[in-house]
Scaffold this motif. Structure first.
Motif, short mmCIF file in Angstrom:
data_model
loop_
_atom_site.label_atom_id
_atom_site.label_comp_id
_atom_site.label_asym_id
_atom_site.label_seq_id
_atom_site.Cartn_x
_atom_site.Cartn_y
_atom_site.Cartn_z
N SER A 213 0.85 -1.18 0.00
CA SER A 213 0.00 0.00 0.00
C SER A 213 0.89 1.23 0.00
N LEU A 214 0.69 2.10 -0.94
CA LEU A 214 1.47 3.34 -1.03
C LEU A 214 0.65 4.51 -0.51
N VAL A 215 1.32 5.39 0.20
CA VAL A 215 0.73 6.64 0.63
C VAL A 215 1.57 7.74 0.00
N ILE A 216 0.94 8.55 -0.83
CA ILE A 216 1.64 9.57 -1.60
C ILE A 216 1.12 10.95 -1.19
N ASN A 217 2.04 11.86 -0.92
CA ASN A 217 1.69 13.24 -0.62
C ASN A 217 2.30 14.12 -1.70
N THR A 218 1.45 14.84 -2.41
CA THR A 218 1.96 15.69 -3.49
C THR A 218 1.81 17.16 -3.11
N GLY A 219 2.66 17.95 -3.67
CA GLY A 219 2.54 19.40 -3.47
C GLY A 219 1.75 20.04 -4.59
N ILE B 285 2.93 7.01 -13.07
CA ILE B 285 4.14 7.28 -12.29
C ILE B 285 4.41 6.15 -11.30
N LEU B 286 3.35 5.58 -10.75
CA LEU B 286 3.50 4.54 -9.73
C LEU B 286 3.56 3.12 -10.30
N ARG B 287 3.49 2.99 -11.61
CA ARG B 287 3.49 1.67 -12.25
C ARG B 287 4.66 0.78 -11.81
N PRO B 288 5.89 1.30 -11.64
CA PRO B 288 6.99 0.41 -11.18
C PRO B 288 6.70 -0.26 -9.83
N TYR B 289 5.99 0.41 -8.96
CA TYR B 289 5.64 -0.20 -7.67
C TYR B 289 4.65 -1.34 -7.85
N GLN B 290 3.76 -1.18 -8.81
CA GLN B 290 2.80 -2.24 -9.09
C GLN B 290 3.52 -3.45 -9.68
N VAL B 291 4.47 -3.21 -10.57
CA VAL B 291 5.27 -4.30 -11.14
C VAL B 291 6.04 -5.01 -10.03
N PHE B 292 6.65 -4.24 -9.13
CA PHE B 292 7.39 -4.78 -7.99
C PHE B 292 6.48 -5.68 -7.14
N ALA B 293 5.29 -5.19 -6.84
CA ALA B 293 4.34 -5.96 -6.03
C ALA B 293 3.96 -7.26 -6.74
N ASN B 294 3.69 -7.17 -8.03
CA ASN B 294 3.33 -8.36 -8.80
C ASN B 294 4.46 -9.38 -8.81
N GLU B 295 5.69 -8.92 -8.98
CA GLU B 295 6.85 -9.82 -9.01
C GLU B 295 7.01 -10.58 -7.69
N LEU B 296 6.68 -9.92 -6.60
CA LEU B 296 6.82 -10.55 -5.28
C LEU B 296 5.56 -11.31 -4.85
N GLY B 297 4.53 -11.22 -5.67
CA GLY B 297 3.28 -11.91 -5.34
C GLY B 297 2.44 -11.16 -4.32
N PHE B 298 2.70 -9.87 -4.18
CA PHE B 298 1.93 -9.03 -3.25
C PHE B 298 0.62 -8.60 -3.90
N ASP B 299 -0.34 -8.31 -3.08
CA ASP B 299 -1.58 -7.70 -3.53
C ASP B 299 -1.32 -6.20 -3.58
N TYR B 300 -1.37 -5.60 -4.76
CA TYR B 300 -1.12 -4.16 -4.91
C TYR B 300 -2.42 -3.42 -4.65
N LEU B 301 -2.44 -2.63 -3.57
CA LEU B 301 -3.64 -1.91 -3.18
C LEU B 301 -3.68 -0.54 -3.84
N THR B 302 -4.87 0.00 -3.97
CA THR B 302 -5.02 1.34 -4.52
C THR B 302 -4.25 2.32 -3.64
N PRO B 303 -3.38 3.14 -4.25
CA PRO B 303 -2.61 4.10 -3.45
C PRO B 303 -3.51 5.11 -2.75
N PHE B 304 -3.06 5.54 -1.59
CA PHE B 304 -3.74 6.61 -0.85
C PHE B 304 -3.00 7.89 -1.20
N ILE B 305 -3.68 8.79 -1.89
CA ILE B 305 -3.01 9.99 -2.42
C ILE B 305 -3.56 11.23 -1.74
N LEU C 186 -9.48 13.61 6.03
CA LEU C 186 -8.38 12.91 5.40
C LEU C 186 -7.72 11.94 6.40
N LEU C 187 -7.57 12.37 7.64
CA LEU C 187 -7.00 11.51 8.68
C LEU C 187 -7.87 10.27 8.87
#
Length: 134
Positions: A7-13, A32-52, A67-68
């Motif tokens: 699960s990714l948590v992204i804070n943008t300006g 932009i976050l596609r490499p993290y999804q590929v990484f998760a897939n390679e490891l057999g992780f469930d890639y969750l929708t990022p919290f942005i 938001l909290l």
């Protein structure tokens, strides 16, 4: 490592509208976050929708509070349904009420203990005065 989640948590300006093809960033956040999804897939992780979080500093206090709550739900529940979110919030409110009640009861107990100690001290002092008079 199987049956894990990423699960990714992204804070943008930048505002959300900037993350689109042809806009300031030139790419969507999903791209932009596609490499993290590929990484998760390679490891057999469930890639969750990022919290942005877009431009947190520009949110008012109520928006930050909402938001909290959304963040806590995102971190504690995996792909929650609307009912799951409602049950989570209900449980948190119940826990808060129970905690508040315990704190209030503890304050009453502390006060009663202090008063009882004061009473005992006064009783002993009064008994000493009586003994000295006799």
């Amino acid at each position: 490592m199987k049956s894990k989640s990423l699960s990714l948590v992204i804070n943008t300006g930048q505002p959300q509208k900037d993350f689109q093809p042809g806009k300031k960033s030139q790419f969507s956040l999903n791209e932009i976050l596609r490499p993290y999804q590929v990484f998760a897939n390679e490891l057999g992780f469930d890639y969750l929708t990022p919290f942005i979080v877009y431009q947190f500093a520009y949110l008012n206090e109520q928006e930050q509070y909402h938001l909290l709550v959304d963040y806590l739900i995102h971190v504690e529940l995996i792909n929650p349904s609307f009912v799951d979110k409602g049950q989570y919030l209900l449980n948190k409110v119940k826990q808060t009420i129970e905690l508040d009640a315990k704190i209030q009861l503890q304050a009453v107990v502390d006060t009663l203990e202090e008063q009882l100690t004061d009473y005992k001290d006064l009783r002993e002092a009064l008994d000493e005065v009586k003994d000295n008079e006799e």
